[in-house]
Scaffold this motif. Structure first.
Motif, PDB file in Angstrom:
ATOM      1  N   ILE A 158     -67.428 -31.478  54.791  1.00  0.00           N
ATOM      2  CA  ILE A 158     -67.389 -30.011  54.769  1.00  0.00           C
ATOM      3  C   ILE A 158     -65.936 -29.529  54.877  1.00  0.00           C
ATOM      4  CG2 ILE A 158     -68.084 -27.902  55.991  1.00  0.00           C
ATOM      5  CD1 ILE A 158     -70.636 -29.450  56.863  1.00  0.00           C
ATOM      6  N   ALA A 159     -65.191 -30.117  55.805  1.00  0.00           N
ATOM      7  CA  ALA A 159     -63.801 -29.710  56.024  1.00  0.00           C
ATOM      8  C   ALA A 159     -62.964 -29.925  54.761  1.00  0.00           C
ATOM      9  CB  ALA A 159     -63.211 -30.496  57.190  1.00  0.00           C
ATOM     10  N   ASP A 160     -63.365 -30.931  53.997  1.00  0.00           N
ATOM     11  CA  ASP A 160     -62.650 -31.271  52.775  1.00  0.00           C
ATOM     12  C   ASP A 160     -62.767 -30.174  51.719  1.00  0.00           C
ATOM     13  OD1 ASP A 160     -61.097 -33.145  51.509  1.00  0.00           O
ATOM     14  OD2 ASP A 160     -62.825 -33.965  50.380  1.00  0.00           O
ATOM     15  N   ARG A 161     -63.934 -29.521  51.687  1.00  0.00           N
ATOM     16  CA  ARG A 161     -64.202 -28.604  50.556  1.00  0.00           C
ATOM     17  C   ARG A 161     -64.379 -27.145  50.952  1.00  0.00           C
ATOM     18  NH1 ARG A 161     -69.179 -31.691  48.823  1.00  0.00           N
ATOM     19  NH2 ARG A 161     -69.706 -29.690  47.872  1.00  0.00           N
ATOM     20  N   TYR A 162     -64.489 -26.884  52.249  1.00  0.00           N
ATOM     21  CA  TYR A 162     -64.742 -25.506  52.679  1.00  0.00           C
ATOM     22  C   TYR A 162     -63.720 -25.096  53.737  1.00  0.00           C
ATOM     23  CZ  TYR A 162     -69.258 -26.013  50.324  1.00  0.00           C
ATOM     24  OH  TYR A 162     -70.248 -26.220  49.390  1.00  0.00           O
TER      25      TYR A 162
ATOM     26  N   TRP B 123     -75.997 -22.974  59.416  1.00  0.00           N
ATOM     27  CA  TRP B 123     -76.657 -24.020  60.217  1.00  0.00           C
ATOM     28  C   TRP B 123     -77.121 -25.129  59.277  1.00  0.00           C
ATOM     29  CZ3 TRP B 123     -76.495 -18.961  61.479  1.00  0.00           C
ATOM     30  CH2 TRP B 123     -76.367 -18.592  62.840  1.00  0.00           C
ATOM     31  N   LEU B 124     -76.658 -26.348  59.524  1.00  0.00           N
ATOM     32  CA  LEU B 124     -77.069 -27.474  58.680  1.00  0.00           C
ATOM     33  C   LEU B 124     -77.854 -28.484  59.520  1.00  0.00           C
ATOM     34  CD1 LEU B 124     -73.982 -26.644  57.546  1.00  0.00           C
ATOM     35  CD2 LEU B 124     -74.483 -28.589  56.054  1.00  0.00           C
ATOM     36  N   ALA B 125     -79.047 -28.829  59.041  1.00  0.00           N
ATOM     37  CA  ALA B 125     -79.841 -29.858  59.724  1.00  0.00           C
ATOM     38  C   ALA B 125     -79.428 -31.221  59.190  1.00  0.00           C
ATOM     39  CB  ALA B 125     -81.325 -29.618  59.479  1.00  0.00           C
ATOM     40  N   PHE B 126     -79.306 -32.205  60.102  1.00  0.00           N
ATOM     41  CA  PHE B 126     -79.026 -33.586  59.679  1.00  0.00           C
ATOM     42  C   PHE B 126     -79.759 -34.542  60.612  1.00  0.00           C
ATOM     43  CE2 PHE B 126     -75.869 -35.041  62.830  1.00  0.00           C
ATOM     44  CZ  PHE B 126     -75.553 -33.846  63.458  1.00  0.00           C
ATOM     45  N   PRO B 127     -80.049 -35.781  60.172  1.00  0.00           N
ATOM     46  CA  PRO B 127     -80.868 -36.690  60.997  1.00  0.00           C
ATOM     47  C   PRO B 127     -80.229 -36.936  62.362  1.00  0.00           C
ATOM     48  CG  PRO B 127     -80.596 -37.569  58.787  1.00  0.00           C
ATOM     49  CD  PRO B 127     -79.662 -36.397  58.888  1.00  0.00           C
ATOM     50  N   ALA B 128     -81.064 -36.898  63.403  1.00  0.00           N
ATOM     51  CA  ALA B 128     -80.546 -37.027  64.773  1.00  0.00           C
ATOM     52  C   ALA B 128     -79.836 -38.367  64.968  1.00  0.00           C
ATOM     53  CB  ALA B 128     -81.689 -36.888  65.775  1.00  0.00           C
ATOM     54  N   ALA B 129     -80.286 -39.384  64.258  1.00  0.00           N
ATOM     55  CA  ALA B 129     -79.714 -40.717  64.464  1.00  0.00           C
ATOM     56  C   ALA B 129     -78.374 -40.883  63.745  1.00  0.00           C
ATOM     57  CB  ALA B 129     -80.698 -41.769  63.969  1.00  0.00           C
ATOM     58  N   ALA B 130     -78.072 -39.978  62.789  1.00  0.00           N
ATOM     59  CA  ALA B 130     -76.847 -40.130  61.995  1.00  0.00           C
ATOM     60  C   ALA B 130     -75.637 -39.581  62.749  1.00  0.00           C
ATOM     61  CB  ALA B 130     -77.010 -39.400  60.668  1.00  0.00           C
TER      62      ALA B 130
ATOM     63  N   ALA C  61     -74.501 -20.899  50.496  1.00  0.00           N
ATOM     64  CA  ALA C  61     -74.877 -22.082  51.281  1.00  0.00           C
ATOM     65  C   ALA C  61     -74.055 -23.306  50.879  1.00  0.00           C
ATOM     66  CB  ALA C  61     -76.363 -22.363  51.096  1.00  0.00           C
ATOM     67  N   ILE C  62     -73.558 -23.983  51.891  1.00  0.00           N
ATOM     68  CA  ILE C  62     -72.765 -25.200  51.683  1.00  0.00           C
ATOM     69  C   ILE C  62     -73.624 -26.250  50.990  1.00  0.00           C
ATOM     70  CG2 ILE C  62     -71.742 -27.156  52.944  1.00  0.00           C
ATOM     71  CD1 ILE C  62     -70.896 -25.124  55.105  1.00  0.00           C
ATOM     72  N   GLU C  63     -73.026 -26.952  50.042  1.00  0.00           N
ATOM     73  CA  GLU C  63     -73.746 -28.070  49.411  1.00  0.00           C
ATOM     74  C   GLU C  63     -73.016 -29.345  49.753  1.00  0.00           C
ATOM     75  OE1 GLU C  63     -74.519 -27.409  45.262  1.00  0.00           O
ATOM     76  OE2 GLU C  63     -75.308 -25.399  45.678  1.00  0.00           O
TER      77      GLU C  63
ATOM     78  N   ASP D   8     -73.696 -33.786  50.913  1.00  0.00           N
ATOM     79  CA  ASP D   8     -74.621 -34.905  51.141  1.00  0.00           C
ATOM     80  C   ASP D   8     -74.833 -35.102  52.636  1.00  0.00           C
ATOM     81  OD1 ASP D   8     -74.966 -35.403  48.507  1.00  0.00           O
ATOM     82  OD2 ASP D   8     -73.438 -36.989  48.385  1.00  0.00           O
ATOM     83  N   GLY D   9     -76.053 -35.427  53.026  1.00  0.00           N
ATOM     84  CA  GLY D   9     -76.329 -35.793  54.421  1.00  0.00           C
ATOM     85  C   GLY D   9     -76.708 -34.624  55.297  1.00  0.00           C
ATOM     86  N   GLY D  10     -76.644 -33.401  54.752  1.00  0.00           N
ATOM     87  CA  GLY D  10     -77.036 -32.242  55.552  1.00  0.00           C
ATOM     88  C   GLY D  10     -77.648 -31.185  54.657  1.00  0.00           C
ATOM     89  N   ARG D  11     -78.487 -30.332  55.250  1.00  0.00           N
ATOM     90  CA  ARG D  11     -79.096 -29.275  54.424  1.00  0.00           C
ATOM     91  C   ARG D  11     -79.045 -27.974  55.204  1.00  0.00           C
ATOM     92  NH1 ARG D  11     -84.356 -28.596  56.253  1.00  0.00           N
ATOM     93  NH2 ARG D  11     -84.478 -30.425  57.566  1.00  0.00           N
TER      94      ARG D  11
END
Ligand SMILES: Nc1ncnc2c1ncn2[C@@H]1O[C@H](COP(=O)(O)OP(=O)(O)OP(=O)(O)O)[C@@H](O)[C@H]1O
Ligand SMILES: [Mg+2]
Length: 329
Positions: A299-303, A283-290, A266-268, A270-273
């Protein structure tokens, strides 16, 4: 108070202010006693609808939707509040109002059960005194748009639900009403029939400028037809606004679907889980308003990112949560 006031074009076509409807129900208790209970079907309901709008009116079973529509047609008299449709007080001037509105109750036909559709329409022509040329023109257009040609000579009781509904919608519109109320017009219809009814309603609203108030339990109807939605629960208005606002209510989340070049833990970030992993897809959940951009960049930076997409929160989930919160409070 009963006279119809001249109504400037700019004022709302439908106006409710502090509308309430209380039903008194008497139940037998034992052999002799009866209890009297009050059902507050609608409480302190206020809203306006402008000419040309197509508004969705949604809420759980028993919320007060049909009661509202019945008050708007004059079938029911409000217990309190002010109500005007096209400047008319519906329950006092039901006949005058009838010429200006059309109504479809999906659960119950307004057509004559034993008559072919053609004869039902002919009766409506006489009841509403529709000029012959206008009647022909409207009928031809509806028959064409709703594919009613082969059904015109079939008695209503022999029609399928979807066919009957198309007949009911035509019946509600033959006299060119300014307002169309639809109480569950797609209930029980298959996907093809639903699509046809929606297409037709869009055409009536956009082409004719008919104002539409639409009650439905099928949120796809709302998503495809209505830019404004009102949510009612326990007889009270819980929300009135656009669909996006409904999505963002109750801090809902969006989902970023990420395809990696290879299956990984699982990707680790900030800002998504991560809520789900299936092979190289996560599948990563993140706040709809963000904004999704920083999350994607991190993610692209590290994966090894191969592809991605964003899923909006399902409107059903948002509304289900609203209902649950409404009931809980
Ligand atoms: N004639 C009546 N007498 C007593 N109670 C009524 C009557 N009509 C409606 N009610 C009650 O008023 C409340 C609102 O009913 P209404 O039919 O408006 O709900 P609705 O939002 O249309 O629900 P649904 O999605 O099931 O059609 C319910 O509690 C219902 O039982
Ligand atoms: Mg109802």
């Amino acid at each position: 108070m009963t006279t119809t006031q001249p109504h400037p074009k700019t004022s709302p076509l439908i106006e409710l202010s502090g509308i309430a409807k209380t039903f008194v129900v008497r139940r037998r208790v034992g052999r002799l006693r009866r209890t009297r209970a009050e059902v507050h079907a609608v409480s302190d309901l206020s809203f306006t609808v402008s000419r040309g709008e197509m508004v969705g009116y949604i809420g759980p079973n028993g919320a007060g939707k049909s009661t509202t529509i019945k008050m708007l047609t004059g079938i029911l008299v409000p217990s309190a509040g002010l109500l005007r449709v096209a400047g008319i007080e519906p329950s006092r001037e039901r006949i005058q109002l009838a010429r200006r509105i059309g109504v479809v109750f999906g659960q119950r036909t307004t057509l004559w059960w034993d008559l072919p559709l053609r004869d039902s329409f002919g009766l409506l022509r006489r009841i509403y005194k529709i000029p012959p040329a206008r009647y022909r023109e409207n009928l031809d257009r509806f028959v064409d748009l709703l594919d009613l040609g082969p059904l015109l000579d079939v008695p209503v009781r022999q029609l399928s639900l979807g066919q009957r509904m198309r007949g009911d919608i035509t019946a509600a519109l033959l006299h060119d009403p300014e307002v169309l109320y639809l109480d569950e017009p797609t209930i029980g219809l298959d996907i093809v029939s639903k699509a046809r009814v929606r297409e037709f309603l869009r055409e009536v609203n956009a082409g004719q400028g008919t104002t539409v108030l639409l009650t439905t339990h099928d949120l796809t109807d709302i998503e495809q037809l209505c830019s404004r939605v009102m949510v009612i629960d326990h007889g009270r208005l819980m929300y009135d606004g656009d669909l996006d606002g409904l999505h963002s209510l109750g801090d809902s989340e969006r989902t970023l679907v990420v395809d990696l070049a290879e299956p990984l833990p699982a990707i680790e970030v900030d800002g998504g889980r991560v809520v789900r992993v299936d092979g190289p897809r996560q599948w990563l959940a993140f706040p709809a308003a963000a904004s999704a951009a920083p999350l994607v960049a991190a993610i692209a930076d590290r994966y090894p990112l191969a592809d991605l997409s964003i899923q909006e929160p399902a409107i059903e989930a948002v509304i289900a949560r609203m209902y649950a919160e409404g009931v809980a409070s």
